[in-house]
Design a protein around this motif. Structure first.
Motif, PDB file in Angstrom:
ATOM      1  N   ASP A 221      -5.394   6.505   2.532  1.00 48.71           N
ATOM      2  CA  ASP A 221      -5.257   5.336   3.284  1.00 48.71           C
ATOM      3  C   ASP A 221      -6.419   4.766   4.129  1.00 48.71           C
ATOM      4  O   ASP A 221      -6.650   5.390   5.048  1.00 48.71           O
TER       5      ASP A 221
ATOM      6  N   SER B 198       0.811  -1.356   0.174  1.00 45.30           N
ATOM      7  CA  SER B 198       0.054  -0.131  -0.032  1.00 45.30           C
ATOM      8  C   SER B 198       0.867   1.250  -0.046  1.00 45.30           C
ATOM      9  O   SER B 198       0.441   2.295  -0.527  1.00 45.30           O
ATOM     10  N   TYR B 199       2.144   1.248   0.477  1.00 52.69           N
ATOM     11  CA  TYR B 199       2.905   2.463   0.930  1.00 52.69           C
ATOM     12  C   TYR B 199       3.552   2.674  -0.798  1.00 52.69           C
ATOM     13  O   TYR B 199       3.565   4.065  -1.047  1.00 52.69           O
TER      14      TYR B 199
ATOM     15  N   MET C 254       0.634   3.803  -2.831  1.00 56.16           N
ATOM     16  CA  MET C 254       0.041   5.361  -2.433  1.00 56.16           C
ATOM     17  C   MET C 254       1.209   6.330  -2.928  1.00 56.16           C
ATOM     18  O   MET C 254       0.847   7.247  -3.508  1.00 56.16           O
TER      19      MET C 254
END
Length: 408
Positions: A216, A200-201, A204
């Motif tokens: 998030d 996810s990091y 994003m």
């Protein structure tokens, strides 16, 4: 299983550009124009001098040397009153309006000036060192097209066009939700059977660099109600990206919870490696009947998620931003290592990209391609594409590549 190209086409076809907003020039850099922008004035608006020198009539310097009478001086931002007559000259500086009657500028170093007389020793044809009105552009010309990502050069041009505000696509809101009991956030202490969430990091960070606003939604455990609750945060977003849980195992809940109605799911398996369990459709988030949000379900393996983002999330973001479709022939490079024959799935191999002594690019895939190895992805500069059933390829042969760009 769906071919990669068809999956990409379906994703792009299902989305539409987001709405526009007006931003001041100082805030519009790197944004995407929602409509073409035309000049509000002609540039330059009048004939100006391109050099420091003397404004003259070409007819007066047809024979050299020529002696002319100085009748004034004009700098940028000022103007000479009156019309230049035969035998007259006006001292002029770069950017100053050309006096009426003048049609040529002679350089100051080619003249000898006294108190009132200017001797021209060298000159030129009519129009020399003069920038005519409209040399750059004319009022009404559409110089910046819709779908253009604005560079610093574009901002400078828009300012010269006398545009203080620009119509740009708003930043798409991209909700990102990781799933799985095995995940903890970076900095937390993993349990005995847990790992640190990374997908996810990366997603994003790249989405933000590309021009989106990431939202998030955290990590949803493998629980139907918890997943639905976390996904509710995607209401009002332009796209929900889930990570993991896109397959059909007992713990793969994304399809069952967010796209329970079969009509909401377009596809969920792609004939590619890495990244077969890719899902696309419509999620129903929030209280029943739920708000529809486009859903892109990426695989849980770190490399699979990032590669699928490059191949499928990028065209989705381009579509949302109103950017031109970049689909077309891929770039090519010389292969730096032998490759075996491929199976029925389209393969994307992490590779280094270097420039050989002869100037040609060389793509060398890493020997290990396990979809859990992020280190090799970080050390790569491109993906080598291998079509389904591609025969063995020898070192030095030509292969198609997908270069990492724009902060990926």
């Amino acid at each position: 299983m769906l071919p990669v190209a068809e999956a990409r086409q379906r994703i792009v076809a299902a989305l539409a550009p987001v709405t526009a907003e007006f931003l001041p020039l100082a805030s519009a850099h790197d944004r995407v124009l929602a409509e073409a922008v035309a000049a509000r004035r002609t540039q330059p608006p009048f004939a100006v001098s391109a050099m420091d020198g003397w404004a003259v009539r070409a007819a007066d310097i047809a024979r050299l040397p020529a002696r002319l009478t100085q009748v004034g001086e004009v700098a940028a931002g000022a103007a000479h009153a009156g019309t230049l007559a035969a035998g007259e000259a006006v001292r002029i500086f770069t950017g100053a309006p050309l006096p009426d009657g003048a049609d040529t500028v002679v350089l100051q170093e080619d003249c000898e000036a006294g108190d009132s007389i200017v001797e021209v020793r060298d000159g030129g044809p009519q129009g020399r060192w003069v920038r005519p009105a409209g040399l750059d552009f004319a009022e009404g010309e559409a110089l910046l097209p819709a779908g253009r990502r604005l560079s610093a050069r574009d901002i400078a041009l828009a300012a010269a066009m006398n545009q203080a505000w620009l119509p740009v696509r708003r930043r798409p809101r991209i909700a990102v939700l990781a799933t799985g009991d095995e995940l903890v956030r970076p900095g937390e202490t993993p349990g005995p059977n847990q790992i640190v969430a990374s997908n996810s990091y990366g997603i994003m960070a790249w989405a933000a660099r590309f021009g989106a606003t990431p939202v998030d939604l955290g990590i949803a455990p493998d629980d139907v109600h918890a997943l639905a609750g976390c996904a509710a945060g995607a209401a009002g977003c332009d796209l929900l990206v889930t990570l993991g849980g896109a397959s059909v195992g007992e713990h793969d809940l994304v399809q069952r919870v967010l796209a329970a109605d079969g009509r909401d799911l377009d596809f969920w398996r792609i004939a590619m490696r890495p990244g077969k369990p890719l899902m696309f459709g419509t999620a129903r988030v929030g209280p029943a009947p739920g708000s529809p949000v486009p859903l892109l379900g990426l695989p849980g393996n770190p490399v699979s998620a990032m590669v699928c983002a490059m191949l499928f999330l990028r065209p989705a973001l381009e579509r949302l931003l109103g950017l031109p479709d970049r689909e077309g022939p891929l770039e090519t490079a010389r292969l730096g290592a032998d490759l075996p024959a491929n199976d029925r799935r389209e393969d994307f191999l992490r590779a280094r990209l270097e420039t050989a002594a002869d100037g040609e690019r060389v793509a060398t895939p890493f020997g290990k391609q396990d979809s859990s190895m992020l280190r090799l992805l970080a050390e790569s500069e491109c993906l080598v594409r291998r079509p389904p059933h591609a025969p063995a390829a020898a070192t030095g042969s030509q292969v198609e590549i997908v270069r990492f760009d724009y902060g990926f």
